[in-house]
Motif scaffolding. Structure first.
Motif, PDB file in Angstrom:
ATOM      1  N   ASN A 183       8.831  18.306  -9.952  1.00  0.00           N
ATOM      2  CA  ASN A 183      10.538  18.293 -10.042  1.00  0.00           C
ATOM      3  C   ASN A 183      10.658  16.973 -10.943  1.00  0.00           C
ATOM      4  O   ASN A 183      10.898  15.752 -10.132  1.00  0.00           O
ATOM      5  CB  ASN A 183      10.925  18.009  -8.457  1.00  0.00           C
ATOM      6  N   SER A 184      10.847  16.923 -12.085  1.00  0.00           N
ATOM      7  CA  SER A 184      10.977  15.766 -12.896  1.00  0.00           C
ATOM      8  C   SER A 184      12.167  16.029 -13.875  1.00  0.00           C
ATOM      9  O   SER A 184      11.935  16.899 -14.741  1.00  0.00           O
ATOM     10  CB  SER A 184       9.797  15.615 -13.468  1.00  0.00           C
ATOM     11  N   SER A 185      12.986  15.419 -14.084  1.00  0.00           N
ATOM     12  CA  SER A 185      14.119  15.295 -14.937  1.00  0.00           C
ATOM     13  C   SER A 185      13.608  15.137 -16.196  1.00  0.00           C
ATOM     14  O   SER A 185      14.031  15.786 -17.460  1.00  0.00           O
ATOM     15  CB  SER A 185      15.295  14.628 -14.614  1.00  0.00           C
ATOM     16  N   GLN A 186      12.796  14.180 -16.510  1.00  0.00           N
ATOM     17  CA  GLN A 186      12.240  13.692 -17.830  1.00  0.00           C
ATOM     18  C   GLN A 186      11.437  15.160 -18.470  1.00  0.00           C
ATOM     19  O   GLN A 186      11.841  15.386 -19.565  1.00  0.00           O
ATOM     20  CB  GLN A 186      11.041  12.840 -17.618  1.00  0.00           C
ATOM     21  N   CYS A 187      10.726  15.740 -17.714  1.00  0.00           N
ATOM     22  CA  CYS A 187       9.948  16.891 -18.148  1.00  0.00           C
ATOM     23  C   CYS A 187      11.036  17.922 -18.413  1.00  0.00           C
ATOM     24  O   CYS A 187      10.829  18.678 -19.498  1.00  0.00           O
ATOM     25  CB  CYS A 187       8.787  17.332 -17.197  1.00  0.00           C
ATOM     26  N   ASN A 188      12.114  18.153 -17.591  1.00  0.00           N
ATOM     27  CA  ASN A 188      12.878  19.260 -17.851  1.00  0.00           C
ATOM     28  C   ASN A 188      13.562  18.964 -19.052  1.00  0.00           C
ATOM     29  O   ASN A 188      14.112  19.874 -19.965  1.00  0.00           O
ATOM     30  CB  ASN A 188      13.907  19.399 -16.555  1.00  0.00           C
ATOM     31  N   ASP A 189      14.085  17.713 -19.404  1.00  0.00           N
ATOM     32  CA  ASP A 189      15.000  17.290 -20.573  1.00  0.00           C
ATOM     33  C   ASP A 189      14.057  17.467 -21.850  1.00  0.00           C
ATOM     34  O   ASP A 189      14.640  17.946 -22.784  1.00  0.00           O
ATOM     35  CB  ASP A 189      15.347  15.977 -20.450  1.00  0.00           C
ATOM     36  N   GLN A 191       0.851  -1.076  -0.071  1.00  0.00           N
ATOM     37  CA  GLN A 191      -0.045   0.150   0.048  1.00  0.00           C
ATOM     38  C   GLN A 191       0.748   1.060  -0.097  1.00  0.00           C
ATOM     39  O   GLN A 191       0.528   2.311  -0.746  1.00  0.00           O
ATOM     40  CB  GLN A 191      -0.962   0.059   1.217  1.00  0.00           C
ATOM     41  N   THR A 192       2.026   1.264   0.724  1.00  0.00           N
ATOM     42  CA  THR A 192       3.058   2.220   0.535  1.00  0.00           C
ATOM     43  C   THR A 192       3.450   2.627  -0.806  1.00  0.00           C
ATOM     44  O   THR A 192       3.538   3.843  -1.076  1.00  0.00           O
ATOM     45  CB  THR A 192       3.941   2.114   1.590  1.00  0.00           C
ATOM     46  N   VAL A 193       3.824   1.363  -1.568  1.00  0.00           N
ATOM     47  CA  VAL A 193       4.308   1.709  -2.882  1.00  0.00           C
ATOM     48  C   VAL A 193       3.075   2.318  -3.623  1.00  0.00           C
ATOM     49  O   VAL A 193       3.342   3.283  -4.535  1.00  0.00           O
ATOM     50  CB  VAL A 193       4.672   0.450  -3.488  1.00  0.00           C
ATOM     51  N   VAL A 194       1.813   1.861  -3.398  1.00  0.00           N
ATOM     52  CA  VAL A 194       0.855   2.515  -4.249  1.00  0.00           C
ATOM     53  C   VAL A 194       0.684   4.007  -4.055  1.00  0.00           C
ATOM     54  O   VAL A 194       0.380   4.673  -4.846  1.00  0.00           O
ATOM     55  CB  VAL A 194      -0.660   1.736  -4.040  1.00  0.00           C
ATOM     56  N   MET A 195       0.592   4.479  -2.650  1.00  0.00           N
ATOM     57  CA  MET A 195       0.666   5.684  -2.510  1.00  0.00           C
ATOM     58  C   MET A 195       1.872   6.510  -3.152  1.00  0.00           C
ATOM     59  O   MET A 195       1.805   7.581  -3.530  1.00  0.00           O
ATOM     60  CB  MET A 195       0.769   5.744  -0.907  1.00  0.00           C
ATOM     61  N   PHE A 196       3.056   5.904  -3.006  1.00  0.00           N
ATOM     62  CA  PHE A 196       4.208   6.681  -3.533  1.00  0.00           C
ATOM     63  C   PHE A 196       4.067   6.820  -4.994  1.00  0.00           C
ATOM     64  O   PHE A 196       4.626   7.753  -5.595  1.00  0.00           O
ATOM     65  CB  PHE A 196       5.638   5.917  -3.037  1.00  0.00           C
ATOM     66  N   ARG A 197       3.569   5.757  -5.759  1.00  0.00           N
ATOM     67  CA  ARG A 197       3.430   6.036  -7.104  1.00  0.00           C
ATOM     68  C   ARG A 197       2.333   7.011  -7.516  1.00  0.00           C
ATOM     69  O   ARG A 197       2.823   7.766  -8.528  1.00  0.00           O
ATOM     70  CB  ARG A 197       2.809   4.678  -7.916  1.00  0.00           C
ATOM     71  N   LYS A 198       1.306   7.250  -6.914  1.00  0.00           N
ATOM     72  CA  LYS A 198       0.613   8.237  -7.089  1.00  0.00           C
ATOM     73  C   LYS A 198       1.282   9.678  -6.956  1.00  0.00           C
ATOM     74  O   LYS A 198       1.033  10.605  -7.782  1.00  0.00           O
ATOM     75  CB  LYS A 198      -0.727   8.066  -6.008  1.00  0.00           C
ATOM     76  N   LEU A 199       1.966   9.744  -5.724  1.00  0.00           N
ATOM     77  CA  LEU A 199       2.569  11.039  -5.665  1.00  0.00           C
ATOM     78  C   LEU A 199       3.755  11.272  -6.811  1.00  0.00           C
ATOM     79  O   LEU A 199       3.946  12.532  -7.198  1.00  0.00           O
ATOM     80  CB  LEU A 199       3.493  10.990  -4.225  1.00  0.00           C
ATOM     81  N   ASP A 200       4.467  10.077  -7.160  1.00  0.00           N
ATOM     82  CA  ASP A 200       5.301  10.450  -8.312  1.00  0.00           C
ATOM     83  C   ASP A 200       4.669  10.942  -9.489  1.00  0.00           C
ATOM     84  O   ASP A 200       5.038  11.904 -10.221  1.00  0.00           O
ATOM     85  CB  ASP A 200       5.990   8.894  -8.621  1.00  0.00           C
ATOM     86  N   ARG A 201       3.392  10.430 -10.006  1.00  0.00           N
ATOM     87  CA  ARG A 201       2.778  10.872 -11.269  1.00  0.00           C
ATOM     88  C   ARG A 201       2.418  12.307 -10.992  1.00  0.00           C
ATOM     89  O   ARG A 201       2.382  13.115 -12.058  1.00  0.00           O
ATOM     90  CB  ARG A 201       1.634   9.900 -11.407  1.00  0.00           C
ATOM     91  N   ALA A 202       2.089  12.709  -9.936  1.00  0.00           N
ATOM     92  CA  ALA A 202       1.589  13.944  -9.531  1.00  0.00           C
ATOM     93  C   ALA A 202       2.546  15.002  -9.504  1.00  0.00           C
ATOM     94  O   ALA A 202       2.579  16.254  -9.896  1.00  0.00           O
ATOM     95  CB  ALA A 202       0.594  13.906  -8.618  1.00  0.00           C
ATOM     96  N   GLN A 203       3.744  14.720  -8.559  1.00  0.00           N
ATOM     97  CA  GLN A 203       4.619  15.757  -8.368  1.00  0.00           C
ATOM     98  C   GLN A 203       5.994  15.238  -9.034  1.00  0.00           C
ATOM     99  O   GLN A 203       6.936  16.352  -9.148  1.00  0.00           O
ATOM    100  CB  GLN A 203       5.021  15.744  -6.855  1.00  0.00           C
ATOM    101  N   PHE A 259      15.556   7.593 -12.047  1.00  0.00           N
ATOM    102  CA  PHE A 259      15.701   7.705 -13.374  1.00  0.00           C
ATOM    103  C   PHE A 259      14.828   9.200 -13.438  1.00  0.00           C
ATOM    104  O   PHE A 259      15.546  10.323 -14.378  1.00  0.00           O
ATOM    105  CB  PHE A 259      14.587   6.647 -14.073  1.00  0.00           C
ATOM    106  N   ASP A 260      13.940   9.301 -13.056  1.00  0.00           N
ATOM    107  CA  ASP A 260      13.096  10.627 -13.197  1.00  0.00           C
ATOM    108  C   ASP A 260      13.964  11.827 -12.396  1.00  0.00           C
ATOM    109  O   ASP A 260      13.529  12.959 -12.717  1.00  0.00           O
ATOM    110  CB  ASP A 260      11.547  10.808 -12.531  1.00  0.00           C
TER     111      ASP A 260
END
Length: 344
Positions: free
Chosen positions: A304-310, A53-65, A114-115
């Motif tokens: 704060n995403s290196s992918q978007c910045n690149d 469940q912690t992984v699920v929560m972290f993944r949602k935060l990653d997609r948003a932030q 990676f991000d």
């Protein structure tokens, strides 16, 4: 995990994926090794579920932030879980579930690295996640890890390696992927073909991914692939057509993906908007290109995403021949203001 050896090395190398991927995809179908372990502190199924469940929560935060601000938090959580839970006491069933959960947490750290632009470190976490998935005898999740390896390989310009990783993922999964999981892996194969400018093979892989996703009902999908919906697949169409330098199709697919998006997918919206900007630039429409790029800047400034910045950095590089145009000067000034102190 041997942390000292794990952290050795400082550069990404696509060939480093080859050995673990080949071993995983060609390993025999022997019975998995027992997972019982005797240590201090009893590990229960409830402990394993909390990790999931912690992984699920972290993944949602990653997609948003984005992964930049989140990475260190997840690394600390992984280190705590790996040190305390894996060294605890558990039977075979709980142990296998524990290794699966730690594999997901490890892969997530790889993705966040990676991000964050830390590609060599991301590579090592991905390899470790694959080994943990293998120990847990979770071949479907191993295929997902390899799909993300392929994603990173494409991003760094290794299209051929990406295709091989995606195909090895499908082979090693041995029919354990759900339709949605299969669609995800096929989409990563399509990215590899696009990076190699092989339009025919790319379209074939995308079409196969679309058929697989159409057949998905979601009832048996594991949590790690539930995000891969119609909007995500259309994003992959946009990504591939961008790499194939087909601007009109890129605009159509990126616009469609944005229209299908639900809340919480900020990074994808920033990427798709940047793809539209690049497509307009490819067609020579500076006004529309800079207008869409300005939209992308607004979205990316919340991340704060290196992918978007690149992606935005690449777009600005391609603007250089037009730097004297007023619309380009205006956009560049705005970008510098928004990203003051950032390498974009």
């Amino acid at each position: 995990m041997n942390r000292r050896n794990f952290l050795l090395g400082s550069t990404f190398g696509a060939a480093a994926f080859s050995s673990p991927a080949l071993f995983w995809s060609t390993a025999t179908g022997a019975e998995p090794e027992p997972m019982e372990h005797g240590g201090s502190g009893r590990v229960r199924e409830a402990d394993v579920e909390r990790i999931r469940q912690t992984v699920v929560m972290f993944r949602k935060l990653d997609r948003a932030q984005g992964g930049g601000d989140l990475r260190d938090t997840v690394v600390n959580h992984l280190n705590g879980v790996a040190r305390t839970k894996l060294s605890g006491s558990y039977g075979d069933d709980v142990g296998r579930g524990l290794f699966r959960a730690v594999a997901e947490l490890t892969e997530l750290v790889g993705w966040l690295s990676f991000d964050s632009g830390r590609h060599a470190l991301a590579q090592r976490y991905h390899i470790q996640a694959l080994r943990l998935a293998q120990a847990a005898d979770d071949r479907a999740y191993g295929a997902y890890v390899m799909a993300n390896m392929a994603c990173q390989a494409v991003y760094l310009g290794h299209g051929w390696e990406a295709v091989q990783l995606a195909r090895a993922a499908q082979q090693g999964a041995r029919g354990s992927l759900t339709h949605r999981g299969q669609a995800l892996v096929l989409a990563m194969e399509a990215r590899g073909h696009a990076a190699l400018s092989d339009e025919r093979a790319c379209v074939e892989a995308l079409s196969a991914a679309e058929r697989s996703l159409d057949a998905a009902d979601g009832d048996d999908d594991p949590a790690w692939c539930q995000y891969f919906d119609k909007a995500e697949l259309i994003h992959e169409f946009a990504h591939c057509h961008r790499d194939l330098r087909l601007p009109r199709a890129t605009q159509e697919f990126a616009n469609e993906a944005i229209g299908l998006r639900t809340d919480g997918y900020t990074r994808r919206c920033a990427q798709d908007t940047t793809f539209m900007a690049a497509a307009h630039l490819e067609e020579g429409d500076l006004d529309q290109a800079c207008a869409k790029a300005s939209e992308a800047l607004d979205i990316a400034s919340r991340l704060n995403s290196s992918q978007c910045n690149d992606f935005l950095r690449e777009f600005r590089t391609r603007l250089h021949p037009h730097e004297r145009e007023p619309v380009v000067r205006e956009f560049s000034e705005r970008a510098e203001e928004l990203y003051a102190g950032m390498a974009v």
